[in-house]
Design a protein around this motif. Structure first.
Motif, PDB file in Angstrom:
ATOM      1  N   ALA A 253      43.459  30.443   7.107  1.00 36.97           N
ATOM      2  CA  ALA A 253      43.840  30.410   8.522  1.00 36.97           C
ATOM      3  C   ALA A 253      44.881  29.328   8.700  1.00 36.97           C
ATOM      4  N   ASP A 254      45.581  29.330   9.820  1.00 37.30           N
ATOM      5  CA  ASP A 254      46.489  28.232  10.117  1.00 37.30           C
ATOM      6  C   ASP A 254      45.686  26.943  10.236  1.00 37.30           C
ATOM      7  N   ILE A 255      46.146  25.879   9.569  1.00 37.94           N
ATOM      8  CA  ILE A 255      45.433  24.595   9.590  1.00 37.94           C
ATOM      9  C   ILE A 255      46.425  23.506   9.985  1.00 37.94           C
ATOM     10  N   ALA A 256      46.147  22.829  11.083  1.00 37.64           N
ATOM     11  CA  ALA A 256      46.969  21.702  11.535  1.00 37.64           C
ATOM     12  C   ALA A 256      46.380  20.415  10.973  1.00 37.64           C
ATOM     13  N   ILE A 257      47.170  19.715  10.155  1.00 39.28           N
ATOM     14  CA  ILE A 257      46.689  18.484   9.551  1.00 39.28           C
ATOM     15  C   ILE A 257      47.884  17.645   9.114  1.00 39.28           C
ATOM     16  N   GLY A 258      47.791  16.328   9.317  1.00 41.90           N
ATOM     17  CA  GLY A 258      48.849  15.424   8.872  1.00 41.90           C
ATOM     18  C   GLY A 258      50.202  15.741   9.461  1.00 41.90           C
ATOM     19  N   ASP A 259      50.264  16.076  10.744  1.00 44.77           N
ATOM     20  CA  ASP A 259      51.524  16.422  11.416  1.00 44.77           C
ATOM     21  C   ASP A 259      52.182  17.667  10.830  1.00 44.77           C
ATOM     22  N   THR A 260      51.419  18.472  10.113  1.00 43.68           N
ATOM     23  CA  THR A 260      51.928  19.695   9.503  1.00 43.68           C
ATOM     24  C   THR A 260      50.967  20.834   9.824  1.00 43.68           C
ATOM     25  N   VAL A 261      51.490  22.021   9.946  1.00 46.30           N
ATOM     26  CA  VAL A 261      50.658  23.206  10.073  1.00 46.30           C
ATOM     27  C   VAL A 261      50.803  24.025   8.803  1.00 46.30           C
ATOM     28  N   ILE A 262      49.713  24.154   8.075  1.00 45.27           N
ATOM     29  CA  ILE A 262      49.703  25.007   6.887  1.00 45.27           C
ATOM     30  C   ILE A 262      49.407  26.420   7.357  1.00 45.27           C
ATOM     31  N   PRO A 263      50.308  27.360   7.135  1.00 39.76           N
ATOM     32  CA  PRO A 263      50.077  28.719   7.636  1.00 39.76           C
ATOM     33  C   PRO A 263      49.068  29.482   6.787  1.00 39.76           C
ATOM     34  N   ALA A 264      48.363  30.384   7.416  1.00 37.74           N
ATOM     35  CA  ALA A 264      47.421  31.235   6.691  1.00 37.74           C
ATOM     36  C   ALA A 264      48.130  31.945   5.548  1.00 37.74           C
ATOM     37  N   GLY A 265      47.476  31.970   4.383  1.00 37.01           N
ATOM     38  CA  GLY A 265      48.025  32.641   3.211  1.00 37.01           C
ATOM     39  C   GLY A 265      48.812  31.755   2.281  1.00 37.01           C
ATOM     40  N   ALA A 266      49.172  30.535   2.713  1.00 37.92           N
ATOM     41  CA  ALA A 266      49.963  29.648   1.858  1.00 37.92           C
ATOM     42  C   ALA A 266      49.096  29.030   0.761  1.00 37.92           C
ATOM     43  N   ALA A 267      49.706  28.807  -0.399  1.00 33.19           N
ATOM     44  CA  ALA A 267      49.039  28.060  -1.462  1.00 33.19           C
ATOM     45  C   ALA A 267      48.973  26.595  -1.077  1.00 33.19           C
ATOM     46  N   VAL A 268      47.880  25.927  -1.450  1.00 30.91           N
ATOM     47  CA  VAL A 268      47.665  24.516  -1.108  1.00 30.91           C
ATOM     48  C   VAL A 268      47.217  23.783  -2.367  1.00 30.91           C
ATOM     49  N   HIS A 269      48.014  22.815  -2.803  1.00 35.89           N
ATOM     50  CA  HIS A 269      47.647  21.988  -3.947  1.00 35.89           C
ATOM     51  C   HIS A 269      47.119  20.644  -3.433  1.00 35.89           C
ATOM     52  N   LEU A 270      45.885  20.341  -3.761  1.00 32.63           N
ATOM     53  CA  LEU A 270      45.306  19.037  -3.434  1.00 32.63           C
ATOM     54  C   LEU A 270      45.588  18.107  -4.611  1.00 32.63           C
ATOM     55  N   LEU A 271      46.508  17.171  -4.444  1.00 29.60           N
ATOM     56  CA  LEU A 271      46.974  16.328  -5.546  1.00 29.60           C
ATOM     57  C   LEU A 271      46.113  15.069  -5.661  1.00 29.60           C
ATOM     58  N   TYR A 272      45.055  15.177  -6.464  1.00 28.26           N
ATOM     59  CA  TYR A 272      44.155  14.037  -6.647  1.00 28.26           C
ATOM     60  C   TYR A 272      44.904  12.812  -7.149  1.00 28.26           C
ATOM     61  N   GLY A 273      45.794  13.025  -8.104  1.00 29.29           N
ATOM     62  CA  GLY A 273      46.517  11.897  -8.699  1.00 29.29           C
ATOM     63  C   GLY A 273      47.383  11.156  -7.706  1.00 29.29           C
ATOM     64  N   ALA A 274      47.848  11.854  -6.666  1.00 29.18           N
ATOM     65  CA  ALA A 274      48.658  11.206  -5.633  1.00 29.18           C
ATOM     66  C   ALA A 274      47.780  10.532  -4.592  1.00 29.18           C
ATOM     67  N   ALA A 275      46.733  11.233  -4.140  1.00 32.65           N
ATOM     68  CA  ALA A 275      45.851  10.675  -3.114  1.00 32.65           C
ATOM     69  C   ALA A 275      45.109   9.446  -3.621  1.00 32.65           C
ATOM     70  N   ASN A 276      44.870   9.384  -4.924  1.00 30.25           N
ATOM     71  CA  ASN A 276      44.183   8.223  -5.498  1.00 30.25           C
ATOM     72  C   ASN A 276      45.028   6.957  -5.469  1.00 30.25           C
ATOM     73  N   ARG A 277      46.300   7.093  -5.106  1.00 26.24           N
ATOM     74  CA  ARG A 277      47.172   5.921  -4.984  1.00 26.24           C
ATOM     75  C   ARG A 277      47.709   5.782  -3.559  1.00 26.24           C
ATOM     76  N   ASP A 278      47.008   6.328  -2.607  1.00 27.30           N
ATOM     77  CA  ASP A 278      47.415   6.220  -1.211  1.00 27.30           C
ATOM     78  C   ASP A 278      47.143   4.796  -0.726  1.00 27.30           C
ATOM     79  N   PRO A 279      48.184   4.034  -0.353  1.00 30.99           N
ATOM     80  CA  PRO A 279      47.968   2.641   0.062  1.00 30.99           C
ATOM     81  C   PRO A 279      47.196   2.520   1.364  1.00 30.99           C
ATOM     82  N   ARG A 280      47.092   3.594   2.135  1.00 35.73           N
ATOM     83  CA  ARG A 280      46.261   3.541   3.335  1.00 35.73           C
ATOM     84  C   ARG A 280      44.789   3.409   2.969  1.00 35.73           C
ATOM     85  N   ARG A 281      44.430   3.855   1.771  1.00 32.86           N
ATOM     86  CA  ARG A 281      43.022   3.833   1.337  1.00 32.86           C
ATOM     87  C   ARG A 281      42.750   2.776   0.280  1.00 32.86           C
TER      88      ARG A 281
END
Length: 422
Positions: free
Chosen positions: A315-343
Motif C-alpha cells: 500500500a502507499d506508505i508515508a514515512i520520512g517525508d517520502t511516500v513509498i507507492p504500493a508495489g514498489a520494492a523496498v530495501h531496508l539497509l541494515y548496514g546504513a541504519a546501524n550508523r545513523d547518528p540520530r541513534r
C-alpha cells in the motif's frame, strides 16, 4: 550535488565494497529515498525500525518488481534470491505461511522444544577452534588467513551437524554457494560481461545445490536421514505437521547458506575490526567478559547481512517525508541504519562499551535471524579462542579483498601475521 540514485549505485559498486558507508551517509540525507523506478531504500534507523514491523511491507519476493524483468539500466533483477526457493523459504514469505514455516524450523532448533541443541554444540566448537590453531602451529606458520583457516570451518561444521548434511560433501556445496552469492549482484557491475557470466554460474550452482538437497531430503523422508532436515519432513507430532519436501528444500538452502555464511563474515569482521583499532585486541584478551559486547558492536559497525532484497510495499506508505507507492520494492539497509547518528553517537567509531546498542545486525521484526543465538555462540567461542591463543597479530593488507555480494558482505581473505600461537 550527489543524487540518491548516484549514491546508491556507488554503494553497490564492487569497487566500493570495502567501504560503502560514505555512500550510505549520502543516502541518509533522505532517510527513505527513491533511487530508481519502483525502488526505495531505507537508511534511517527509526524509519527502518518502523517499516520492519509494518504489515504493509511484504517479504514475499514474488510481489517485488525486482523479481521480474529488469526495470531500468541501473537496477538489476535479484533473480538469484529465488535460490531461497522455487517453493519459497520462510525469509521470502509473509504470514501465515511464514509463521508456520518458522514454527516448524524453530521446533527442532531452539527453545522451548529443543533447548539443548545450541548449547550442546559448545564442546565441538571449542575443540575445532583449538584444532584449527593447532594445525597452524604445527605447520610453523606465522601467517593465518582468518577466513579460510579459521572462520569458515567452524560454522560449516556446526550447520552440517545440525542439519544432518555430511561434512564430507562440503567441497561441493562450498563451490555452489560461492557462485550463487557472487551472482546476486544489485549494482552496476551486474550488467558487465563478467557480471552476466557470474549470474549464469549462479543459476547453474543454484540448480546443483537444490538437486543435492532434494536428494538428501528424499532420503530423510524415507527415514534414512538425521538432524533438523529429517525432523522437518517426518514430524507428525508438531501442531503444523511435517514440512512438504519441496518446501523443506527451499528452507534447507536458506539454513545452509545463512547458517554459515553470515557467521564466517562476523568472525572475520571481529578480528579485522579489533586489529584496526589498536589496544582493543589486548583489552578483550584481558577482559573476556567484554567479548559479547564487542561482537554486538562489530555487528553494528560491519553488518554481516547488509540488507535482503525481497521486500515491497503493498500500500502507499508515508514515512520520512517520502511516500513509498504500493508495489514498489523496498530495501531496508541494515548496514546504513546501524550508523545513523540520530541513534548512535559517533557512529563510525568502534566502541566496545557503547551503551544501548540495539542494532539491526541480526535483522528486525518477524524476520529477525532465527539462528542469531547459534551465531552468537559460535562467534563468541571462536573469538575467545583466537584472543587466548594468538599473540602479536597484525593485518597484512587493509582493506582486505572482499567477496562480490553486497547482501552477505564480508572479506574473501583476512591475512594476519602473528608472533606465535600458544
Amino acid at each position: 550535488m550527489t543524487t540518491a540514485a548516484d549514491a546508491w549505485a556507488q554503494a553497490m559498486a564492487f569497487a566500493n565494497r570495502a567501504d560503502p558507508y560514505p555512500f550510505f551517509a549520502e543516502l541518509r540525507r533522505t532517510p527513505v529515498a527513491r533511487v530508481a523506478d519502483d525502488l526505495y531504500v531505507v537508511t534511517g534507523y527509526y524509519e527502518l525500525l518502523a517499516l520492519s514491523h509494518d504489515p504493509r511491507i511484504s517479504s514475499e519476493f514474488r510481489r517485488s518488481p525486482l523479481s521480474g524483468p529488469r526495470q531500468t539500466d541501473d537496477v538489476q533483477p535479484a533473480d538469484d534470491v529465488a535460490a531461497y526457493g522455487a517453493q519459497p523459504s520462510l525469509i521470502v514469505t509473509d504470514p501465515p505461511s511464514h509463521d508456520i514455516a518458522r514454527r516448524q524450523v524453530t521446533r527442532h532448533f531452539a527453545p522451548p522444544h529443543s533447548p539443548d541443541l545450541i548449547p550442546g554444540m559448545e564442546p565441538d566448537i571449542v575443540a575445532l577452534c583449538d584444532e584449527l590453531l593447532d594445525r597452524a602451529k604445527a605447520a610453523g606458520s606465522t601467517r593465518i588467513d582468518v577466513v579460510d583457516d579459521y572462520a569458515y570451518p567452524v560454522p560449516v561444521m556446526v550447520i552440517c551437524k545440525i542439519l544432518g548434511i555430511p561434512l564430507a560433501d562440503e567441497p561441493r556445496f562450498h563451490a555452489w554457494i560461492f557462485d550463487m552469492l557472487a551472482g546476486i549482484d544489485l549494482g552496476p557491475d551486474a550488467g558487465t560481461a563478467e557480471g552476466q557470466e557470474r549470474a549464469a554460474r549462479a543459476g547453474d550452482a543454484q540448480a546443483e545445490l537444490r538437486d543435492y538437497l532434494a536428494a538428501l531430503i528424499a532420503d530423510c523422508a524415507r527415514g534414512e536421514g538425521q538432524g533438523l532436515l529429517a525432523a522437518l519432513v517426518t514430524d507428525t507430532d508438531g501442531p503444523d505437521g511435517p514440512m512438504p519436501p519441496e518446501q523443506a528444500v527451499a528452507n534447507a538452502v536458506l539454513l545452509l547458506i545463512a547458517g554459515h555464511d553470515s557467521t564466517v563474515n562476523t568472525i572475520s569482521n571481529c578480528v579485522l575490526t579489533l586489529l584496526r583499532n589498536p589496544g582493543t585486541f589486548e583489552m578483550l584478551r584481558d577482559q573476556p567478559e567484554l567479548i559479547p559486547r564487542a561482537i554486538e558492536e562489530v555487528q553494528r559497525l560491519q553488518s554481516a547481512v547488509q540488507f535482503f532484497p525481497s521486500r515491497s510495499a503493498t500500500a502507499d506508505i508515508a514515512i520520512g517525508d517520502t511516500v513509498i507507492p504500493a508495489g514498489a520494492a523496498v530495501h531496508l539497509l541494515y548496514g546504513a541504519a546501524n550508523r545513523d547518528p540520530r541513534r548512535f553517537p559517533d557512529p563510525d567509531t568502534f566502541d566496545i562499551l557503547r551503551p544501548d546498542n540495539e542494532h539491526f545486525g541480526w535483522g528486525s521484526g518477524i524476520h529477525t535471524c532465527v539462528g542469531g543465538p547459534l551465531a552468537r555462540l559460535e562467534v563468541n567461542l571462536a573469538l575467545e579462542t583466537f584472543l587466548r591463543r594468538v599473540t602479536g597479530p597484525r593485518l597484512v593488507t587493509d582493506p582486505p579483498p572482499y567477496r562480490q555480494s553486497q547482501i552477505f558482505r564480508g572479506p574473501r581473505h583476512v591475512l594476519v601475521d602473528v608472533d606465535a600461537i600458544t
